[in-house]
Design a protein around this motif. Structure first.
Motif, PDB file in Angstrom:
ATOM      1  N   ALA A 277      30.521  26.881  36.290  1.00 12.48           N
ATOM      2  CA  ALA A 277      31.407  27.661  35.836  1.00 12.48           C
ATOM      3  C   ALA A 277      32.786  27.952  36.544  1.00 12.48           C
ATOM      4  O   ALA A 277      32.692  28.061  37.496  1.00 12.48           O
ATOM      5  CB  ALA A 277      30.594  29.082  35.895  1.00 12.48           C
ATOM      6  N   ASP A 278      33.875  27.818  35.819  1.00 11.80           N
ATOM      7  CA  ASP A 278      35.275  28.051  36.158  1.00 11.80           C
ATOM      8  C   ASP A 278      36.039  28.986  35.474  1.00 11.80           C
ATOM      9  O   ASP A 278      36.037  29.026  34.488  1.00 11.80           O
ATOM     10  CB  ASP A 278      35.638  26.485  36.099  1.00 11.80           C
ATOM     11  CG  ASP A 278      37.181  26.187  36.675  1.00 11.80           C
ATOM     12  OD1 ASP A 278      37.704  27.119  37.323  1.00 11.80           O
ATOM     13  OD2 ASP A 278      37.636  25.044  36.404  1.00 11.80           O
ATOM     14  N   THR A 279      36.791  29.851  36.290  1.00 11.88           N
ATOM     15  CA  THR A 279      37.675  30.712  35.951  1.00 11.88           C
ATOM     16  C   THR A 279      38.834  30.292  35.593  1.00 11.88           C
ATOM     17  O   THR A 279      39.909  31.055  34.842  1.00 11.88           O
ATOM     18  CB  THR A 279      37.553  31.983  36.849  1.00 11.88           C
ATOM     19  OG1 THR A 279      38.443  31.613  37.940  1.00 11.88           O
ATOM     20  CG2 THR A 279      36.340  32.516  37.181  1.00 11.88           C
ATOM     21  N   GLN A 280      39.220  29.148  35.708  1.00  6.10           N
ATOM     22  CA  GLN A 280      40.592  28.481  35.358  1.00  6.10           C
ATOM     23  C   GLN A 280      41.648  29.460  36.068  1.00  6.10           C
ATOM     24  O   GLN A 280      42.805  29.539  35.679  1.00  6.10           O
ATOM     25  CB  GLN A 280      40.793  28.205  34.056  1.00  6.10           C
ATOM     26  CG  GLN A 280      39.413  27.546  33.521  1.00  6.10           C
ATOM     27  CD  GLN A 280      39.744  27.538  31.770  1.00  6.10           C
ATOM     28  OE1 GLN A 280      39.115  28.213  31.158  1.00  6.10           O
ATOM     29  NE2 GLN A 280      40.481  26.336  31.381  1.00  6.10           N
ATOM     30  N   GLU A 281      41.461  29.930  37.309  1.00  3.97           N
ATOM     31  CA  GLU A 281      42.341  30.864  37.741  1.00  3.97           C
ATOM     32  C   GLU A 281      43.814  29.910  38.241  1.00  3.97           C
ATOM     33  O   GLU A 281      45.043  30.507  37.772  1.00  3.97           O
ATOM     34  CB  GLU A 281      42.005  31.293  39.071  1.00  3.97           C
ATOM     35  CG  GLU A 281      41.675  30.482  39.984  1.00  3.97           C
ATOM     36  CD  GLU A 281      41.215  31.066  41.471  1.00  3.97           C
ATOM     37  OE1 GLU A 281      41.479  30.822  42.562  1.00  3.97           O
ATOM     38  OE2 GLU A 281      40.315  32.198  41.367  1.00  3.97           O
ATOM     39  N   GLN A 282      43.678  28.514  38.297  1.00  2.00           N
ATOM     40  CA  GLN A 282      45.097  28.002  38.515  1.00  2.00           C
ATOM     41  C   GLN A 282      45.789  28.013  37.500  1.00  2.00           C
ATOM     42  O   GLN A 282      47.230  27.420  37.482  1.00  2.00           O
ATOM     43  CB  GLN A 282      44.502  26.478  39.029  1.00  2.00           C
ATOM     44  CG  GLN A 282      44.011  25.603  37.918  1.00  2.00           C
ATOM     45  CD  GLN A 282      42.503  25.752  37.904  1.00  2.00           C
ATOM     46  OE1 GLN A 282      41.995  26.917  38.089  1.00  2.00           O
ATOM     47  NE2 GLN A 282      41.943  24.684  37.473  1.00  2.00           N
ATOM     48  N   HIS A 283      45.316  28.113  36.082  1.00  5.51           N
ATOM     49  CA  HIS A 283      46.200  27.885  34.832  1.00  5.51           C
ATOM     50  C   HIS A 283      46.525  29.391  34.259  1.00  5.51           C
ATOM     51  O   HIS A 283      47.163  29.367  33.661  1.00  5.51           O
ATOM     52  CB  HIS A 283      45.372  27.003  33.889  1.00  5.51           C
ATOM     53  CG  HIS A 283      44.990  25.571  34.424  1.00  5.51           C
ATOM     54  ND1 HIS A 283      46.225  24.955  34.761  1.00  5.51           N
ATOM     55  CD2 HIS A 283      43.851  25.154  34.250  1.00  5.51           C
ATOM     56  CE1 HIS A 283      45.521  23.744  35.221  1.00  5.51           C
ATOM     57  NE2 HIS A 283      44.263  23.748  34.918  1.00  5.51           N
ATOM     58  N   PHE A 284      45.666  30.312  34.902  1.00 11.37           N
ATOM     59  CA  PHE A 284      46.151  31.722  34.322  1.00 11.37           C
ATOM     60  C   PHE A 284      46.468  32.796  35.225  1.00 11.37           C
ATOM     61  O   PHE A 284      45.722  33.829  35.277  1.00 11.37           O
ATOM     62  CB  PHE A 284      44.526  32.049  33.420  1.00 11.37           C
ATOM     63  CG  PHE A 284      44.388  31.306  32.399  1.00 11.37           C
ATOM     64  CD1 PHE A 284      45.303  31.403  30.871  1.00 11.37           C
ATOM     65  CD2 PHE A 284      43.623  30.148  32.434  1.00 11.37           C
ATOM     66  CE1 PHE A 284      45.051  30.713  29.854  1.00 11.37           C
ATOM     67  CE2 PHE A 284      43.440  29.314  31.169  1.00 11.37           C
ATOM     68  CZ  PHE A 284      44.122  29.582  29.994  1.00 11.37           C
ATOM     69  N   GLY A 285      47.431  32.633  36.035  1.00 10.84           N
ATOM     70  CA  GLY A 285      47.860  33.453  36.954  1.00 10.84           C
ATOM     71  C   GLY A 285      47.266  33.554  38.278  1.00 10.84           C
ATOM     72  O   GLY A 285      47.450  34.609  38.947  1.00 10.84           O
ATOM     73  N   GLY A 286      46.566  32.764  38.656  1.00 10.04           N
ATOM     74  CA  GLY A 286      45.713  32.646  39.574  1.00 10.04           C
ATOM     75  C   GLY A 286      44.828  33.864  39.889  1.00 10.04           C
ATOM     76  O   GLY A 286      44.425  34.520  38.900  1.00 10.04           O
TER      77      GLY A 286
END
Length: 304
Positions: A277-286
């Protein structure tokens, strides 16, 4: 490390709780289990509005962005299904049974006709999940309709009066074969006959597929019947919590609702197991961006 999200009755809340848990534990977690006890309960408007604001269709550094409804439609295209407003039952009148069957047949036909065009859209070039369910291997009409086979199988279980039945996988590896031992309702026989039926699943992931990333992330769907309720477990090898997870939950809930109506069983729970499960923080504002998204929904009076 495995994580368990406390089951809740609402899909929107389940998505938010999953996002918050994974975010608080670093942004990526393995084997995260999310459970919705009432998958068809109305969405929370504040949660849906928050994710809709993020998912603006078009190109993005994370890839092609699709709306929640677009993602959900790859699993079940509910706008193409003219629901008759009834559930199947062995005692249903011939007229009503025909209406229910016609609604399903129209759904399959319309989607199959659209399939070649759908596969030209960004994000669908390798096919769609629903396309693989109704016309395996899923890029053109005329393939095996695995969903119709599964409905036929479950109806026979219902005819035999079963309220608990250990159904096998509806999804993934192996060969996409029909339920060969039941060819029509008239041919179906006793409970003993049902036990002889080949348990085949709705295949969305071919055993010969060697891709390590990309479509398909959904690799397994399982149905279980207990106390007259039909429940679903879906396994994702990589669950993108921002761009895909909410739409995936919505599509799976609609698919479960469809199967329940077409077979006459009550809707049970929906569970999703994400192997990553990945919050994708690198693509959505950290981390700040993900926290801001969480805060914007938690601030709603409905969720306090």
């Amino acid at each position: 490390m495995s994580d368990y999200v406390i089951p809740v009755g609402n899909m929107s809340r389940a998505w938010l709780d999953t996002l918050q848990l994974v975010h608080e534990r670093g942004g990526r977690r393995t084997n995260v289990l999310t459970t919705v006890t009432d998958p068809l309960a109305p969405e929370y408007p504040a949660v849906r509005a928050a994710i809709d604001r993020v998912l603006v269709p078009g190109k993005h550094k994370s890839g092609t962005i699709q709306t929640v409804d677009t993602v959900a439609a790859t699993i079940f295209p509910h706008t193409l299904y003219a629901a008759p407003g009834m559930a199947w039952a062995p005692e249903l009148s011939p007229v009503d049974a025909a209406r229910l069957d016609l609604a399903a047949a129209d759904l399959y036909e319309v989607y199959s006709e659209m399939l070649p065009l759908l596969c030209t859209a960004d994000g669908n070039k390798r096919g769609t999940y629903f396309g693989r369910m109704v016309s395996w291997p899923g890029k053109e009409p005329g393939g095996v309709n695995q969903l119709a086979d599964r409905v036929k199988y479950l109806r026979q279980v219902r005819r035999d009066g079963k309220r608990a039945h250990n159904l096998s996988d509806i999804a993934i590896g192996g060969e996409a074969e029909p339920c060969a031992n039941i060819t029509s309702p008239e041919d179906a026989g006793s409970a003993a006959d049902v036990s002889d039926v080949d348990d085949v699943g709705l295949q969305v992931y071919a055993a010969t597929d060697r891709r390590q990333r990309g479509f398909p992330c959904l690799v397994h769907v399982d149905l279980t019947l207990l106390d007259g309720q039909l429940s679903m477990l879906a396994v994702y090898r990589h669950q993108y919590l921002i761009t895909k997870a909410y739409g995936n939950l919505l599509g799976l809930a609609r698919l479960l609702g469809y199967l329940a109506a077409q077979t006459g069983f009550a809707v049970g729970e929906l569970a999703v197991q994400a192997t990553l499960a990945d919050t994708q923080e690198q693509h959505f504002g950290g981390r700040r961006g993900i926290q801001a998204l969480i805060d914007s929904t938690l601030s709603s009076a409905l969720l306090k």
